[in-house]
Design a protein around this motif. Structure first.
Motif, short mmCIF file in Angstrom:
data_model
loop_
_atom_site.label_atom_id
_atom_site.label_comp_id
_atom_site.label_asym_id
_atom_site.label_seq_id
_atom_site.Cartn_x
_atom_site.Cartn_y
_atom_site.Cartn_z
N LEU A 94 0.84 -1.13 0.17
CA LEU A 94 0.00 -0.11 0.00
C LEU A 94 0.92 1.05 0.03
CD1 LEU A 94 -2.74 -0.95 2.43
CD2 LEU A 94 -3.16 -0.43 0.21
N ALA A 95 1.92 1.24 0.72
CA ALA A 95 2.99 2.41 0.68
C ALA A 95 3.64 2.46 -0.56
CB ALA A 95 3.92 2.43 2.09
N GLN A 99 1.33 5.40 -5.71
CA GLN A 99 1.32 6.28 -6.80
C GLN A 99 0.83 5.43 -7.95
OE1 GLN A 99 4.95 7.94 -8.14
NE2 GLN A 99 4.08 8.84 -9.89
N SER A 100 1.24 3.85 -8.33
CA SER A 100 0.19 3.15 -9.45
C SER A 100 -1.00 2.84 -9.04
CB SER A 100 1.37 1.98 -9.71
OG SER A 100 1.34 1.27 -8.77
N ARG A 101 -1.07 2.72 -7.63
CA ARG A 101 -2.40 2.11 -7.20
C ARG A 101 -2.82 0.73 -7.79
NH1 ARG A 101 -4.85 5.93 -3.79
NH2 ARG A 101 -7.01 4.96 -3.96
N GLN A 102 -1.75 0.01 -7.95
CA GLN A 102 -2.07 -1.39 -8.56
C GLN A 102 -1.01 -2.41 -7.71
OE1 GLN A 102 -0.79 -1.82 -12.66
NE2 GLN A 102 -1.98 0.03 -13.18
N LEU A 119 -6.89 -15.39 -0.40
CA LEU A 119 -6.19 -13.89 -0.43
C LEU A 119 -7.27 -13.06 -0.78
CD1 LEU A 119 -2.95 -15.10 -2.21
CD2 LEU A 119 -3.14 -14.07 -0.09
N ALA A 120 -8.14 -13.31 -1.75
CA ALA A 120 -9.22 -12.50 -2.18
C ALA A 120 -10.17 -11.90 -1.20
CB ALA A 120 -10.00 -13.11 -3.55
N MET A 121 -10.16 -13.00 -0.08
CA MET A 121 -11.08 -12.50 1.03
C MET A 121 -10.37 -11.52 1.96
SD MET A 121 -13.24 -16.19 2.14
CE MET A 121 -12.23 -17.22 1.62
N ILE A 122 -9.16 -11.72 2.08
CA ILE A 122 -8.35 -11.02 3.05
C ILE A 122 -8.21 -9.40 2.20
CG2 ILE A 122 -5.92 -10.21 3.56
CD1 ILE A 122 -5.29 -13.29 3.88
N LEU A 123 -8.27 -9.29 1.00
CA LEU A 123 -8.50 -8.18 0.16
C LEU A 123 -9.44 -7.41 0.24
CD1 LEU A 123 -6.00 -9.08 -2.89
CD2 LEU A 123 -5.59 -7.54 -1.22
N ASP A 124 -10.77 -8.28 0.20
CA ASP A 124 -12.00 -7.58 0.11
C ASP A 124 -12.23 -7.01 1.71
OD1 ASP A 124 -14.69 -7.55 -1.18
OD2 ASP A 124 -15.20 -8.38 0.90
N GLU A 125 -11.64 -7.82 2.75
CA GLU A 125 -11.62 -7.38 4.07
C GLU A 125 -11.04 -5.94 4.22
OE1 GLU A 125 -13.34 -8.56 6.94
OE2 GLU A 125 -14.57 -9.83 5.18
N ALA A 126 -9.95 -5.78 3.45
CA ALA A 126 -9.30 -4.43 3.40
C ALA A 126 -9.84 -3.47 2.38
CB ALA A 126 -7.80 -4.80 3.05
N ALA A 127 -11.08 -3.68 1.68
CA ALA A 127 -11.37 -2.64 0.80
C ALA A 127 -11.36 -1.21 0.87
CB ALA A 127 -12.95 -3.28 0.33
N PRO A 128 -11.70 -0.82 2.26
CA PRO A 128 -11.61 0.73 2.44
C PRO A 128 -10.17 1.10 1.94
CG PRO A 128 -12.89 -0.29 4.17
CD PRO A 128 -12.33 -1.48 3.42
N ARG A 129 -8.97 0.42 2.31
CA ARG A 129 -7.99 0.92 2.14
C ARG A 129 -7.33 0.85 0.62
NH1 ARG A 129 -4.15 -2.19 6.01
NH2 ARG A 129 -5.76 -3.68 6.09
N LEU A 130 -8.38 -0.10 -0.24
CA LEU A 130 -7.89 -0.31 -1.37
C LEU A 130 -8.95 0.20 -2.46
CD1 LEU A 130 -7.06 -4.25 -0.91
CD2 LEU A 130 -5.15 -2.24 -1.70
N ALA A 131 -9.60 1.44 -1.87
CA ALA A 131 -10.26 1.95 -2.89
C ALA A 131 -9.84 2.75 -4.02
CB ALA A 131 -11.27 3.15 -2.32
N GLY A 132 -10.11 2.33 -5.08
CA GLY A 132 -9.40 3.13 -6.50
C GLY A 132 -8.35 2.37 -6.85
N TRP A 133 -7.98 1.30 -6.05
CA TRP A 133 -6.67 0.23 -6.64
C TRP A 133 -7.31 -0.74 -7.81
CZ3 TRP A 133 -1.62 -0.56 -4.29
CH2 TRP A 133 -1.45 0.64 -3.39
N LYS A 134 -6.25 -1.24 -8.69
CA LYS A 134 -6.40 -2.21 -9.46
C LYS A 134 -5.82 -3.42 -8.98
CE LYS A 134 -5.47 -3.62 -14.39
NZ LYS A 134 -5.09 -3.29 -15.61
#
Length: 294
Positions: A94-95, A99-102, A119-134
């Motif tokens: 995330l850090a 800039q690339s947000r990928q 892994l997909a479930m972990i990322l979905d749980e982190a969705a607020p921090r990944l808004a706008g990411w690819k």
């Protein structure tokens, strides 16, 4: 099965899949290829070998490889790599990729999909921090049969009870008869492709995180070194590489080195991340909305 039949199959499997069969594995060949012969109406393993010698072809060779491939897996297998991904690797990316947000993740030898969906479930749980990411999760396996199961995302009661917290079962699965299907949103996060680790993977590009767990143990040392060298070239600068609990890079390759701070995590040998100091205090700790895996 004669000794000559076993030697032929051993070479075929080594060349086609990297699978190394020692002499004492004859019983395994008898068991697994015996079932293949019965399904196909072939009278014996010797008859199967005779057909392979007489009419070499990808379809039957692939069937032999698939029959001999071990596809044991479960959700959040061994737990520690997933804690490591959630608590260390994800905040780091995330850090680093702000800039690339990928974020690109490769699950090599994904089998029937549980690792990639974990892994997909972990990322979905982190969705607020990944808004706008690819976010891209690629899962590959040599077996088309297990990949089809992974695409279906349909698991038995026994399979979902192995490693999957009840909170995540209720949130991300729906019951269909006596089975459970992964939520469409989670399945859509994972792309599944057939791939042999002995073949070129340059067309996949580079990845921030590579999981290659519990497959290299079936290879001999030269094949392990070859596969690790190829995979390390797919690792982005400061990327993270995860092996199985019983696997190591020590004595096999110099392209990957253990992270000095986190057991089970490996880096490219030139990565600056291997020199990174341990984050101190609450500021270095990721926010946690994820259901504990314990």
């Amino acid at each position: 099965m004669t000794e000559q039949d076993f030697d032929f199959l051993r070479v075929l499997l080594q060349v086609r899949s990297g699978l190394h069969l020692s002499a004492e594995k004859g019983y395994l060949v008898e068991s697994r290829l015996g079932m293949l012969c019965r399904r196909r109406g072939i009278e014996s393993i010797s008859a199967l070998v005779a057909t392979l010698r007489r009419e070499p072809g990808r379809e039957l060779e692939n069937a032999v490889v698939e029959a001999m491939t071990t596809n044991e897996t479960l959700f959040f297998r061994d737990r520690t790599p997933f804690d490591l991904f959630r608590d260390v690797i994800l905040p780091e990316k995330l850090a680093a990729n702000a800039q690339s947000r990928q974020l690109r993740i490769w699950c090599a030898a994904v089998s029937s999909g549980q690792e990639a969906y974990s892994l997909a479930m972990i990322l979905d749980e982190a969705a607020p921090r990944l808004a706008g990411w690819k976010i891209e999760i690629l899962g590959t396996d040599i077996s088309t049969e297990v990949l089809e199961k992974a695409r279906q995302g349909l698991y038995s009661q026994f399979e979902v009870q192995r490693g999957l917290p009840i909170q995540l079962l209720l949130k991300y699965f729906r019951q269909e008869g006596d089975k459970w299907r992964v939520d469409d949103r989670v399945r859509a996060m994972v792309e599944l492709k057939q791939h042999n680790l002995l073949e070129s993977s340059t067309h996949f590009g580079q990845f921030d995180v590579i999981f290659c767990r519990n497959v290299l143990i079936y290879f001999d040392v030269p094949t392990k070194a070859r596969v690790m060298a190829a995979l390390s070239q797919r690792l982005a600068p400061n990327g993270a590489f995860i092996l199985g609990a019983a696997e190591t890079v020590i004595g096999i390759t110099t392209t990957l080195v253990p992270d000095p701070l986190h057991r089970g995590l490996y880096r490219d040998a030139t990565s600056r991340a291997t020199q990174r100091p341990e984050p101190a205090g609450p500021a270095g700790s990721p926010a946690r909305s994820f259901v504990p895996l314990s």
